[in-house]
Each structure stands twice: as C-alpha cells, then as structure tokens.
Enzyme design. Structure first.
Site, mmCIF file in Angstrom:
data_model
loop_
_atom_site.group_PDB
_atom_site.id
_atom_site.type_symbol
_atom_site.label_atom_id
_atom_site.label_comp_id
_atom_site.label_asym_id
_atom_site.label_seq_id
_atom_site.Cartn_x
_atom_site.Cartn_y
_atom_site.Cartn_z
ATOM 1 N N SER A 116 0.817 -1.204 0.000
ATOM 2 C CA SER A 116 0.000 0.000 0.000
ATOM 3 C C SER A 116 0.859 1.266 0.000
ATOM 4 C CB SER A 116 -0.898 0.016 1.242
ATOM 5 O OG SER A 116 -1.550 1.262 1.388
ATOM 6 N N TYR A 169 -2.578 5.469 -4.115
ATOM 7 C CA TYR A 169 -3.573 6.517 -3.884
ATOM 8 C C TYR A 169 -3.052 7.766 -4.581
ATOM 9 C CZ TYR A 169 -5.725 3.884 0.000
ATOM 10 O OH TYR A 169 -6.361 2.956 0.776
ATOM 11 N N THR A 183 -6.266 2.767 -6.479
ATOM 12 C CA THR A 183 -7.481 2.738 -5.647
ATOM 13 C C THR A 183 -8.241 4.034 -5.830
ATOM 14 O OG1 THR A 183 -6.494 1.237 -4.049
ATOM 15 C CG2 THR A 183 -8.347 2.558 -3.294
ATOM 16 N N LYS A 235 -8.914 -0.450 -8.503
ATOM 17 C CA LYS A 235 -9.505 -1.056 -7.306
ATOM 18 C C LYS A 235 -10.551 -0.120 -6.700
ATOM 19 C CE LYS A 235 -8.072 -3.089 -2.863
ATOM 20 N NZ LYS A 235 -8.891 -2.289 -1.946
ATOM 21 N N HIS A 256 -13.832 -1.398 -0.447
ATOM 22 C CA HIS A 256 -12.771 -1.049 0.492
ATOM 23 C C HIS A 256 -12.956 -1.762 1.831
ATOM 24 C CE1 HIS A 256 -9.416 1.970 0.470
ATOM 25 N NE2 HIS A 256 -9.369 1.607 1.731
#
Length: 412
Positions: A136, A160, A186, A276, A300
């Site tokens: 992540s 992100y 995402t 995602k 999520h």
C-alpha cells in the site's frame, strides 16, 4: 446381558498413546487455529484494542462489511459426484503472470502497527506460497525492502493519487524500478470514511501512550515490547504523521481525481494497470473501454461508504458484461477458501485477502501469515474436491447459487 471384564494391560497399551506436547507456544496456538475466524480470536487476545479495531472495523454502522460476509454465507454449492479428484490444481495465470492460488495479499496500510514484522512477513509468506503481494501507499515498509523480502515473487504496488502529483508518480517510478509488475490504483477514497471505532479508541498514527492505552497493554505485553524495541513506526512512502487516520487521509488524498487522471497514470506505468474500488457496472464498462488490464470489485472492505454495494453480488453481471475484455477481481468479505471458490465459480479471475492476512499476522507474525495462507489453501482444495472439480477452469456458475436476503424494492 453384556458380559464385562477387567481390561488387560496388553489391551490398554494401544490406547494409551500420548501426544507429544508442543513447547513452542506460538506454534501450538497457530496449529490449533483451523479457520481464519480462529486466527481472528487469537489476534484479538494478543493485540491492543486500537490497532485490532483498526483492522477489524469498518465505516459507520459496519453494515457494508457484515453484508459482504453474509453474501458469502448465503450461497448454495452444487457438487458433482463420481469424479476423479485425487489431484487438484489451484494455479492459474493472472495479469500475465503465474499464481499458485486464486488469491493474493491485498494492500493494507499501517501494517507494522498490527504486528512489528508487518509487510516483510506478508511479502515473504506470499513469495513462499507463490502468490502476489500488494504494498500500500500507506504501508510501513519501503518499496525496496518489500522487493528484497520477496525477490523472486510477484509484487504489486497500490497507489492513492495525492494532491501532490509529483510525489505520487515518484512512488510509481520507484515501484517500476524495483520490479513491481502491477499497479493497483485505488479510486474509492476521495475522503476518509467515518471509521467510528478508531475515533472512539482515540486511534493515532503512531499509537500514543495514554493511561487508557497503558491499561489496555497490560494483558498484551508482547505487542508493546515489540512496538517499543523495534524501529519506530513510520510510513515508508510519506513523512511522519502524528494525527488520526481520518485527518491523514483527508489531508493527503485528492477528491478531484477523474478518469483523465487515470489515463495519465496509465500512459506512464509500464506494467499491468488495475483499478480497485469499482462498485457499479457503468464504471466497469468505462474502465474496460479505457483499456485497463483489470478491475477489482471492492467497497474497500466496508471502510468507506457504509451501505455500499456488495462486491460478490455485483460479480456475475460485471463478468458477463466486461469479463471478455478485462480481468475481474474481487475483495471484501472473504473469510474462507470456500468464499474464494465461490467467487472464482462466478467468474472472478482472482481475489484479494486483507483482514484474513492481518489476523494471521497479529496472531503470529510471519508464521501466522503462513498459517492463514495454509488454511485458505486447504479449504480451497477441499471445496474443489467436494464439488468434483480438479482445476479452477472447471469451476462455473452452475456450481453456485447466490441466495437472496436483501431484495431491492421496485423503483417508483
């Protein structure tokens, strides 16, 4: 009348076989865990409330997560009999590369907060199992250290999009240079969801010592010893932060991101691109038309919009409409190998596990992650055999019926 007699010593001998005790406490508790829920219970005992609830909880009333898990419970399998299932193949090709199992490890933030081994444990376990590991943007281990922990396996990077575009793309460049083969963008975090457990627990990054946390720590000394005697918790990709999770997300993430930004990212990334957080058919169609390599149906993990669509319920329709053009993956709510088999049967090319992996991590570090993967692998193989199939390609929608609990009322 039953005739009774005193047992003879030679007759008792075969019955008096004592199991050799396992002196390693970690191994003993992990061996006794037969399901992911068992690992969750161990994790809850061993982890302070705030980090456990950060993992375990979701947004607002937590309806999205409960509904997603219930959707997997509300299925009916349709097995075939008299098939030779002496050998079962769980491998497949996903996004152009191999995977030994139909699931990988999802990207999770603040992972070393749950257990000090963090992403290194996850990446190492994934590599050993032959499945992808996802790092992540909010991870607590650097891109380069994850690559070193899983040098021959498949590493994916989850992005992100920040307000600072240059910093976002600097991470993407680092991931490409480190050999990460897939970028997961995402798209369901324009703002932070209302994660009420975290607010009520006074959750901060990193955890802070208060009278409440000290009292909570007393029955969990191992966690605090690890936390206080290892490298301080920090983000691998961003500067240190000393506020709440929601404040961090709202400060960093950009609510203005659009399809144009996604096309811009796609033009710069050399590997596979997956989006995602897809939660409706129209977006799935638009992404397929854009030429992305895959989409992940996900809400999520219920951590953003409560009462969001159930990804598992969306799966058949999305696969039917775009499955020939792009790979359809799934996460949210997966707690067993049977859940994964059901998803594959209904058309999911691949699935991701988040909480299931973290429960293992909190229960026993690297060994706990290995155990979580082992549990899911065993359940997948057993379910396939009981269904009468020997490979993932043999699973079809005919093997699963989704039973309905929540049936929409007709719109006026």
């Amino acid at each position: 009348m039953v005739k009774r007699q005193f047992p003879k010593p030679r007759d008792l001998a075969p019955l008096m076989k004592f199991k050799t005790p396992t002196l390693n406490a970690k191994k003993r508790r992990l061996d006794e865990a037969l399901t992911i829920e068992d690992l969750r219970r161990i994790a809850k005992r061993r982890t302070p409330t705030a980090p456990f609830d950060y993992t375990d909880g979701s947004a607002e009333a937590e309806l999205s997560l409960r509904r997603a898990r219930q959707a997997f419970r509300d299925i009916e399998f349709h097995p075939s009999i008299l098939r030779d299932v002496s050998t079962v193949d769980t491998s497949s090709t996903v996004l152009g590369g191999p995977t030994a199992l139909p699931f990988g490890i999802a990207p999770t933030g603040f992972t070393r907060m749950m257990q000090t081994e963090g992403e290194i444990a996850g990446a190492g376990a994934a590599g050993a199992a032959g499945i992808p590991f996802s790092l992540s943007t909010m991870g607590t281990t650097s891109i380069e250290d994850v690559a070193a922990a899983n040098p021959t396996g498949r590493n994916w990077f989850q992005l992100y999009m920040w307000k600072d575009r240059d910093r976002s793309m600097a991470l993407v460049d680092r991931a490409a240079a480190a050999g990460f083969d897939t970028l997961l963008v995402t798209v369901d975090v324009p703002v932070a969801g209302a994660r009420l457990r975290d607010t009520r627990n006074g959750m901060t990054i990193p955890p802070t010592l208060t009278p409440r946390t000290v009292i909570d720590a007393l029955p969990r000394p191992a966690w605090w010893i690890n936390f206080l005697t290892t490298e301080p918790l920090a983000f691998a990709s961003i500067d240190r932060w000393s506020g709440t999770v929601a404040e961090l997300l709202d400060t960093m993430f950009d609510p203005t991101v659009t399809y144009d930004d996604l096309e811009w990212i796609k033009a710069q990334w050399p590997g596979k691109l997956v989006v995602k957080g897809v939660q409706n058919l129209d977006d799935a169609k638009r992404l397929a038309a854009l030429g992305v390599d895959g989409i992940i149906l996900s809400n999520h993990g219920g951590r953003q919009l409560d009462r969001a669509p159930i990804p598992f319920h969306l799966l058949p329709e999305v696969v039917r409409e775009v499955g020939n053009d792009t790979e359809v993956h799934l996460d949210t709510g997966i707690m067993s190998g049977a859940d994964i088999v059901a998803a594959v049967a209904l058309g999911a090319k691949f699935t991701l596990i988040g909480r299931a992996y973290l429960y293992g991590l909190m229960a026993g570090g690297r060994e706990g992650v290995d155990r979580a993967i082992e549990i899911l692998s065993t359940e997948i193989r057993r379910t396939m055999r009981l269904l009468g199939v020997t490979s993932l390609d043999e699973l079809t929608p005919a093997h699963v019926t989704q039973l309905e609990r929540l049936v929409p009322r007709p719109r006026v």
